[in-house]
Design an enzyme around this catalytic site. Sequence first.
Site, short mmCIF file in Angstrom:
data_model
loop_
_atom_site.label_atom_id
_atom_site.label_comp_id
_atom_site.label_asym_id
_atom_site.label_seq_id
_atom_site.Cartn_x
_atom_site.Cartn_y
_atom_site.Cartn_z
N ASP A 118 16.00 -26.10 -20.60
CA ASP A 118 14.90 -25.14 -19.18
C ASP A 118 15.52 -25.98 -18.17
O ASP A 118 15.47 -27.30 -17.10
CB ASP A 118 13.67 -26.64 -19.86
CG ASP A 118 12.40 -25.61 -19.13
OD1 ASP A 118 12.90 -24.57 -17.74
OD2 ASP A 118 11.14 -25.19 -20.14
N GLU A 147 12.18 -16.70 -16.63
CA GLU A 147 11.04 -16.60 -16.87
C GLU A 147 10.02 -15.75 -15.95
O GLU A 147 10.41 -16.02 -14.47
CB GLU A 147 10.02 -17.99 -16.82
CG GLU A 147 8.23 -18.07 -16.39
CD GLU A 147 7.81 -18.79 -16.15
OE1 GLU A 147 6.65 -19.44 -17.28
OE2 GLU A 147 8.90 -19.76 -15.71
N ASP A 181 12.99 -21.15 -14.67
CA ASP A 181 11.47 -21.09 -14.85
C ASP A 181 11.98 -20.20 -14.00
O ASP A 181 12.19 -20.51 -13.08
CB ASP A 181 11.77 -22.97 -14.78
CG ASP A 181 9.85 -22.89 -14.50
OD1 ASP A 181 9.85 -23.07 -15.41
OD2 ASP A 181 9.63 -23.82 -13.41
N HIS A 186 3.48 -23.16 -23.20
CA HIS A 186 2.96 -24.20 -22.71
C HIS A 186 2.07 -23.90 -21.95
O HIS A 186 1.17 -25.06 -21.13
CB HIS A 186 3.49 -25.08 -22.67
CG HIS A 186 4.78 -24.53 -21.46
ND1 HIS A 186 5.38 -23.95 -21.46
CD2 HIS A 186 4.42 -25.09 -20.36
CE1 HIS A 186 6.50 -23.62 -19.95
NE2 HIS A 186 6.04 -24.52 -19.58
N ASP A 187 2.45 -23.00 -21.09
CA ASP A 187 1.27 -22.32 -20.08
C ASP A 187 0.10 -21.67 -20.36
O ASP A 187 -0.45 -20.61 -19.60
CB ASP A 187 2.22 -20.98 -19.03
CG ASP A 187 3.44 -22.23 -18.69
OD1 ASP A 187 2.78 -23.04 -18.36
OD2 ASP A 187 4.02 -21.70 -17.73
O1 TEU Z 1 5.08 -21.51 -14.89
C1 TEU Z 1 5.20 -20.46 -13.81
C2 TEU Z 1 3.89 -20.18 -13.22
O2 TEU Z 1 4.24 -18.72 -12.74
C3 TEU Z 1 3.04 -20.69 -13.79
O3 TEU Z 1 2.43 -21.40 -13.09
C4 TEU Z 1 1.82 -19.50 -15.33
O4 TEU Z 1 1.93 -18.67 -14.19
C5 TEU Z 1 0.91 -20.73 -15.15
O5 TEU Z 1 1.54 -21.98 -15.82
C6 TEU Z 1 -0.14 -19.45 -15.81
O6 TEU Z 1 -0.71 -19.89 -16.12
C7 TEU Z 1 6.70 -22.24 -15.07
C8 TEU Z 1 6.42 -23.61 -15.97
O7 TEU Z 1 6.14 -22.61 -17.47
C9 TEU Z 1 4.62 -23.91 -15.80
O8 TEU Z 1 4.64 -25.09 -16.88
C10 TEU Z 1 4.91 -24.80 -13.96
O9 TEU Z 1 3.90 -24.80 -14.12
C11 TEU Z 1 5.02 -23.87 -13.42
O10 TEU Z 1 6.45 -22.78 -13.73
C12 TEU Z 1 6.31 -24.27 -12.07
O11 TEU Z 1 7.21 -25.06 -12.70
#
Ligand code: TEU
Length: 514
Positions: A93, A229, A188, A295-296
């Site tokens: 990642d 992403e 990311d 995970h988000d």
């Molecule tokens: O997520 C990107 C992102 O835009 C997230 O904020 C997403 O919109 C949100 O989680 C939706 O609820 C990535 C990672 O996957 C996330 O875990 C990180 O917090 C974020 O980037 C910052 O690095």
Amino acid sequence: MENKFIYQIYPKSFKDSNNDGVGDIPGIIEKFDYIKTLGVDYIWLTPILCSPQNDNGYDISDYFSIDPIFGTIDDYKKLISIAKQSGIKVMFDLVLNHISTEHMWFQEAIKGNDEYIDYFIWKEQPNELMSAFGTSAWSYIDAIDMYYLHLFGATQADLNWHNPKVRKELYEMINYWIEIGVEGFRLDVIDLIAKEPEYMITSRGPKFVEYLEELVTNTFKDKYLSVGECWNFGPENTLDITGENGLTQAFHFSHLNWIHPKWGTPKISTTELANVMNKWQQSEEVIEALVLNNHDLPRLQSYWYGPSRNNYDNYLKCTMLFSLNLLSKGNTYIYQGEEIGLENAYNFSLNDYDDVETTNKVELMRAEGKNDQEILELMHTVSRDNARIPMRWTEEQGSGFSMVSPWIKEGINASSVEKDLSDINSIHKMYTQMIKWKKNNYHYFGEFKAESFGETLKIVNGNFMMLINLSSEEVAYLKPNDEIAISNYNQESDKLRAYEFIVYERQKTFTRKS
Ligand code: TEU
């Protein structure tokens, strides 16, 4: 690099081998035989590098060292080698948009070291830009009397990609991990790297393609599977990301109706779902990154349908949702626990949340005068922590995850590996069968077309036709004469039952796709 299956591991919550309450790399090694049973080609670990863990590793303080909470570099090398022996690749990642404010570069910058000041993005006065976590995107540093940009948490400072030195440092770091043996990359929030905050541009700034191509050319080229992403893009601009010298693919999330701002977005309608699937699948250029969970996101069956009624209900929903990927071209991403049907953490109270996005939002909502019950209901539906509870290995207290109290509260769920595998209607077993089926039949895929009829989707691809009932209501349907290739029900019926999916295979002459 198509039709690969990638299993996403959130190391903090996968398996705790040393009983400190936090999952770790030796824990992943311990469970490797389990991982193998699914038949995946890659494992993707969310960030395991040194970090104060304010955003669970997406706030890196040292790009070259494994965080001791996860183990050592030797553990990581061992994992790579064990995976390799089973033909599984390890995906890394890459968090390239921002770093922790504890990183040496930021620490030097705030001491007034000009070289490092230029590694970040500064402004004398903040503009209206907001961070993804609901606060201003600018925070003040007294010592240098300026505001730095952070599109996420205040401890995640955005890097200045317009500075060639920054880009070079990042490429060196990527090449270091290639040397160690990683063979895949998840990038990311990659669409944010070329931001122009002065003009309120964050996603895909004017220099985005140039920087992305430079990154790819100087590092992994087209040698490894790479997935960006991205939250706001469509097939029409996919070539910005996956063009020549670009990435293999990018996540888009539009089928999940998961577009910023996330709070309160409704479930996508079945008609719209068919439209979105057609848009992506019918585009020649796209190798879709098929994804239902990560995970988000909250668990998809919970987000769309609420708590399950019982195990069987959960089995039907989960396998039906996974069937949305079955006739689609691309690579399929499976998030830990999805394959056993883990649900949202309905047992959480507001104090149990750990996630920075959630806790910020709770505070903002309280300030807006919302009551705690209302806030809790929202968090039970959408909080990222719903997906971050410890993996449930067993039914015991501690879920077989750890012998001590875990870093985040356990979830009360319909499922666990132990329970699911012994169930006659096992989600895991159905997932395994579906993965195998797709691997065996992918060569016969052809033209894709999805249509909706009420809550039913009909998907045709080459000689396959699939019916999916997205609702709990039975519907009448015209039974085709063709043979059933795969389904989540054992017996045929005159009706399409709750959350049923059936793939039919026309007994015709196949033309094998080269
Ligand atoms: O997520 C990107 C992102 O835009 C997230 O904020 C997403 O919109 C949100 O989680 C939706 O609820 C990535 C990672 O996957 C996330 O875990 C990180 O917090 C974020 O980037 C910052 O690095």
